[in-house]
Design a protein around this motif. Structure first.
Motif, PDB file in Angstrom:
ATOM      1  N   VAL A  35       0.856  -1.190   0.000  1.00 40.06           N
ATOM      2  CA  VAL A  35       0.000   0.000   0.000  1.00 40.06           C
ATOM      3  C   VAL A  35       0.891   1.238   0.000  1.00 40.06           C
ATOM      4  O   VAL A  35       1.838   1.335   0.778  1.00 40.06           O
ATOM      5  N   SER A  36       0.585   2.188  -0.872  1.00 36.45           N
ATOM      6  CA  SER A  36       1.401   3.403  -0.936  1.00 36.45           C
ATOM      7  C   SER A  36       1.014   4.364   0.177  1.00 36.45           C
ATOM      8  O   SER A  36      -0.130   4.361   0.668  1.00 36.45           O
ATOM      9  N   THR A  37       1.968   5.211   0.556  1.00 39.65           N
ATOM     10  CA  THR A  37       1.668   6.175   1.614  1.00 39.65           C
ATOM     11  C   THR A  37       0.687   7.240   1.126  1.00 39.65           C
ATOM     12  O   THR A  37      -0.051   7.807   1.931  1.00 39.65           O
ATOM     13  N   LEU A  38       0.631   7.482  -0.175  1.00 41.89           N
ATOM     14  CA  LEU A  38      -0.396   8.386  -0.715  1.00 41.89           C
ATOM     15  C   LEU A  38      -1.795   7.803  -0.538  1.00 41.89           C
ATOM     16  O   LEU A  38      -2.757   8.531  -0.284  1.00 41.89           O
ATOM     17  N   ILE A  48     -12.012  11.963   7.411  1.00 39.67           N
ATOM     18  CA  ILE A  48     -12.149  13.185   8.215  1.00 39.67           C
ATOM     19  C   ILE A  48     -13.228  14.099   7.626  1.00 39.67           C
ATOM     20  O   ILE A  48     -14.099  14.596   8.347  1.00 39.67           O
ATOM     21  N   ARG A  49     -13.187  14.284   6.321  1.00 39.62           N
ATOM     22  CA  ARG A  49     -14.164  15.189   5.687  1.00 39.62           C
ATOM     23  C   ARG A  49     -15.570  14.594   5.731  1.00 39.62           C
ATOM     24  O   ARG A  49     -16.552  15.330   5.921  1.00 39.62           O
ATOM     25  N   ASP A  50     -15.674  13.280   5.570  1.00 37.28           N
ATOM     26  CA  ASP A  50     -16.984  12.630   5.625  1.00 37.28           C
ATOM     27  C   ASP A  50     -17.630  12.745   7.002  1.00 37.28           C
ATOM     28  O   ASP A  50     -18.847  12.582   7.138  1.00 37.28           O
ATOM     29  N   HIS A  51     -16.816  13.019   8.028  1.00 35.05           N
ATOM     30  CA  HIS A  51     -17.336  13.106   9.393  1.00 35.05           C
ATOM     31  C   HIS A  51     -17.348  14.543   9.917  1.00 35.05           C
ATOM     32  O   HIS A  51     -17.379  14.770  11.137  1.00 35.05           O
ATOM     33  N   GLY A  52     -17.325  15.498   8.993  1.00 31.28           N
ATOM     34  CA  GLY A  52     -17.542  16.892   9.372  1.00 31.28           C
ATOM     35  C   GLY A  52     -16.321  17.655   9.819  1.00 31.28           C
ATOM     36  O   GLY A  52     -16.436  18.800  10.273  1.00 31.28           O
ATOM     37  N   GLY A  53     -15.155  17.038   9.708  1.00 38.24           N
ATOM     38  CA  GLY A  53     -13.924  17.716  10.091  1.00 38.24           C
ATOM     39  C   GLY A  53     -13.120  18.138   8.880  1.00 38.24           C
ATOM     40  O   GLY A  53     -13.526  17.923   7.730  1.00 38.24           O
ATOM     41  N   ALA A  54     -11.989  18.761   9.139  1.00 35.28           N
ATOM     42  CA  ALA A  54     -11.029  19.107   8.100  1.00 35.28           C
ATOM     43  C   ALA A  54      -9.642  18.677   8.570  1.00 35.28           C
ATOM     44  O   ALA A  54      -9.356  18.724   9.773  1.00 35.28           O
ATOM     45  N   PRO A  55      -8.782  18.232   7.652  1.00 35.54           N
ATOM     46  CA  PRO A  55      -7.427  17.847   8.043  1.00 35.54           C
ATOM     47  C   PRO A  55      -6.627  19.080   8.482  1.00 35.54           C
ATOM     48  O   PRO A  55      -6.490  20.036   7.725  1.00 35.54           O
ATOM     49  N   SER A  56      -6.136  19.045   9.708  1.00 38.48           N
ATOM     50  CA  SER A  56      -5.402  20.197  10.241  1.00 38.48           C
ATOM     51  C   SER A  56      -4.131  20.512   9.462  1.00 38.48           C
ATOM     52  O   SER A  56      -3.725  21.672   9.365  1.00 38.48           O
ATOM     53  N   PHE A  57      -3.491  19.467   8.931  1.00 36.81           N
ATOM     54  CA  PHE A  57      -2.177  19.665   8.324  1.00 36.81           C
ATOM     55  C   PHE A  57      -2.261  20.194   6.899  1.00 36.81           C
ATOM     56  O   PHE A  57      -1.331  20.848   6.429  1.00 36.81           O
ATOM     57  N   LYS A  58      -3.349  19.892   6.201  1.00 37.09           N
ATOM     58  CA  LYS A  58      -3.427  20.234   4.781  1.00 37.09           C
ATOM     59  C   LYS A  58      -3.489  21.754   4.611  1.00 37.09           C
ATOM     60  O   LYS A  58      -4.411  22.413   5.099  1.00 37.09           O
ATOM     61  N   GLY A  59      -2.479  22.306   3.932  1.00 34.65           N
ATOM     62  CA  GLY A  59      -2.388  23.745   3.748  1.00 34.65           C
ATOM     63  C   GLY A  59      -1.601  24.449   4.837  1.00 34.65           C
ATOM     64  O   GLY A  59      -1.331  25.649   4.727  1.00 34.65           O
ATOM     65  N   TYR A  60      -1.216  23.727   5.886  1.00 32.41           N
ATOM     66  CA  TYR A  60      -0.461  24.337   6.984  1.00 32.41           C
ATOM     67  C   TYR A  60       0.956  24.681   6.508  1.00 32.41           C
ATOM     68  O   TYR A  60       1.735  23.790   6.149  1.00 32.41           O
ATOM     69  N   ASN A  61       1.254  25.960   6.449  1.00 34.67           N
ATOM     70  CA  ASN A  61       2.561  26.428   5.950  1.00 34.67           C
ATOM     71  C   ASN A  61       2.906  25.834   4.585  1.00 34.67           C
ATOM     72  O   ASN A  61       4.078  25.595   4.276  1.00 34.67           O
ATOM     73  N   GLY A  62       1.862  25.558   3.793  1.00 33.80           N
ATOM     74  CA  GLY A  62       2.088  25.045   2.448  1.00 33.80           C
ATOM     75  C   GLY A  62       2.164  23.533   2.338  1.00 33.80           C
ATOM     76  O   GLY A  62       2.372  23.000   1.247  1.00 33.80           O
ATOM     77  N   PHE A  63       1.989  22.812   3.461  1.00 35.05           N
ATOM     78  CA  PHE A  63       1.994  21.340   3.412  1.00 35.05           C
ATOM     79  C   PHE A  63       0.768  20.877   2.632  1.00 35.05           C
ATOM     80  O   PHE A  63      -0.341  21.368   2.856  1.00 35.05           O
ATOM     81  N   MET A  64       0.949  19.925   1.736  1.00 31.63           N
ATOM     82  CA  MET A  64      -0.099  19.592   0.773  1.00 31.63           C
ATOM     83  C   MET A  64      -0.907  18.342   1.108  1.00 31.63           C
ATOM     84  O   MET A  64      -1.712  17.896   0.307  1.00 31.63           O
ATOM     85  N   HIS A  65      -0.682  17.766   2.283  1.00 29.68           N
ATOM     86  CA  HIS A  65      -1.326  16.491   2.583  1.00 29.68           C
ATOM     87  C   HIS A  65      -2.016  16.504   3.947  1.00 29.68           C
ATOM     88  O   HIS A  65      -1.819  17.421   4.748  1.00 29.68           O
ATOM     89  N   SER A  66      -2.811  15.472   4.186  1.00 39.67           N
ATOM     90  CA  SER A  66      -3.547  15.352   5.444  1.00 39.67           C
ATOM     91  C   SER A  66      -2.751  14.634   6.520  1.00 39.67           C
ATOM     92  O   SER A  66      -3.003  14.824   7.710  1.00 39.67           O
ATOM     93  N   LEU A  67      -1.826  13.783   6.111  1.00 46.01           N
ATOM     94  CA  LEU A  67      -0.981  13.038   7.039  1.00 46.01           C
ATOM     95  C   LEU A  67       0.474  13.411   6.851  1.00 46.01           C
ATOM     96  O   LEU A  67       0.933  13.648   5.728  1.00 46.01           O
ATOM     97  N   CYS A  68       1.213  13.433   7.958  1.00 50.84           N
ATOM     98  CA  CYS A  68       2.675  13.341   7.886  1.00 50.84           C
ATOM     99  C   CYS A  68       3.000  11.858   8.053  1.00 50.84           C
ATOM    100  O   CYS A  68       2.611  11.243   9.058  1.00 50.84           O
ATOM    101  N   ILE A  69       3.673  11.286   7.054  1.00 51.52           N
ATOM    102  CA  ILE A  69       3.994   9.855   7.079  1.00 51.52           C
ATOM    103  C   ILE A  69       5.508   9.716   7.007  1.00 51.52           C
ATOM    104  O   ILE A  69       6.124  10.033   5.987  1.00 51.52           O
ATOM    105  N   SER A  70       6.083   9.262   8.113  1.00 52.63           N
ATOM    106  CA  SER A  70       7.538   9.247   8.254  1.00 52.63           C
ATOM    107  C   SER A  70       8.029   7.811   8.369  1.00 52.63           C
ATOM    108  O   SER A  70       7.650   7.092   9.306  1.00 52.63           O
ATOM    109  N   GLY A  78       7.237  13.637   7.346  1.00 48.90           N
ATOM    110  CA  GLY A  78       7.413  12.968   6.065  1.00 48.90           C
ATOM    111  C   GLY A  78       6.236  13.228   5.134  1.00 48.90           C
ATOM    112  O   GLY A  78       5.091  13.349   5.578  1.00 48.90           O
ATOM    113  N   ILE A  79       6.510  13.309   3.848  1.00 45.79           N
ATOM    114  CA  ILE A  79       5.502  13.638   2.846  1.00 45.79           C
ATOM    115  C   ILE A  79       4.977  12.361   2.191  1.00 45.79           C
ATOM    116  O   ILE A  79       5.766  11.537   1.700  1.00 45.79           O
ATOM    117  N   PRO A  80       3.660  12.160   2.167  1.00 41.49           N
ATOM    118  CA  PRO A  80       3.102  10.986   1.469  1.00 41.49           C
ATOM    119  C   PRO A  80       3.543  10.954   0.005  1.00 41.49           C
ATOM    120  O   PRO A  80       3.680  12.007  -0.637  1.00 41.49           O
TER     121      PRO A  80
END
Length: 256
Positions: A35-38, A48-70, A78-80
């Motif tokens: 399984v890929s990290t993407l 997260i979006r299906d349950h009424g939330g938003a990913p905190s990391f996405k867009g944070y200081n330009g980070f483009m993903h919902s998870l940091c995967i290290s 780490g970037i997916p």
């Protein structure tokens, strides 16, 4: 400025933290070879979006993903990517949820397939150190008590505690004051009061504590290229015993 939370605000954080815990549980189902990290990142964001939330990391200081995967020697941030998980990998999954005006933040490090027993022990001791630190997140303790408890537990097993990256307050902003180092001296630092919400997050290396930043501008890696582990909970300072707002229960259910 340190912002103490009302009971109503703590309840909102707890609601978001439950969505976060469930998202971690959903991702855990896909943490396996091939399984890929993407793909993991997509699972988290959709849940997260299906349950009424938003990913905190996405867009944070330009980070483009919902998870940091290290992965492996990557400590945090780490970037997916298209990289597919392999047996022997260890993978830290760090996620945040923004829900009804408040953030929650947690991380868990997974073993994929057959992992070196030395690395398995690193994961166990790092997770233990998280709870050692949380024991001191009570009114009347000091920030240094949390860091000392974490540092003392892992260093006695020969592991290195990362110093350049720390835990933090969390609330309307993802990162608030105060900083919460994973090392320190008893009785030093800010005196803790009820209503302070903290993200406590030990980052512990199999080898030395020293880290470097990759050219991608995000990924933090161990300088000696040895594996690292990362576990995190969002907690609120209470009298007598801290209240853990995030949960690993959904991860445990998926693993079992």
């Amino acid at each position: 400025m340190i912002v103490y939370k009302t009971e109503e605000e703590i309840d909102l954080i707890k609601q978001g933290a439950d969505i976060l815990g469930q998202a971690h549980g959903e991702v855990t189902k896909f943490v396996k070879e091939g399984v890929s990290t993407l793909q993991l990142d997509k699972v988290a964001e959709e849940f997260i979006r299906d349950h009424g939330g938003a990913p905190s990391f996405k867009g944070y200081n330009g980070f483009m993903h919902s998870l940091c995967i290290s992965l492996n020697s990557a400590v945090v941030h780490g970037i997916p990517s298209s990289y597919s998980l392999r047996s022997g990998d260890v993978v830290s999954i760090d996620c945040g949820v923004f829900f009804k005006g408040f953030h929650s933040d947690s991380a868990y490090t997974h073993a994929v397939g057959n992992v070196d027993p030395l690395v398995t022990d690193l994961l166990i001791k790092t997770k233990e150190s998280l709870y050692k630190g949380i024991e001191w997140a009570v009114a009347g303790s000091r920030i240094g008590d949390i860091g000392f408890a974490i540092q003392n537990h892992v260093e006695k097993h020969g592991y290195g505690v990362v110093r350049e990256l720390v835990g933090h307050g969390v609330g309307k902003s993802l990162h608030e004051s105060p900083e919460v180092p994973n090392y320190g001296k008893r009785g030093q630092g800010l005196k803790l009061q009820e209503g302070l919400v903290l993200a406590i997050e030990p980052m512990v290396n199999l080898g030395s504590r020293h880290v470097v930043q990759e050219e991608d501008g995000w990924t933090i890696r161990t300088r000696d290229k040895k594996p690292s582990a990362h576990f995190e909970h969002t907690v609120v300072v209470r009298k007598g015993k801290a209240e853990i707002l995030t949960t690993f229960d959904y991860i445990d259910k998926a693993l079992n």
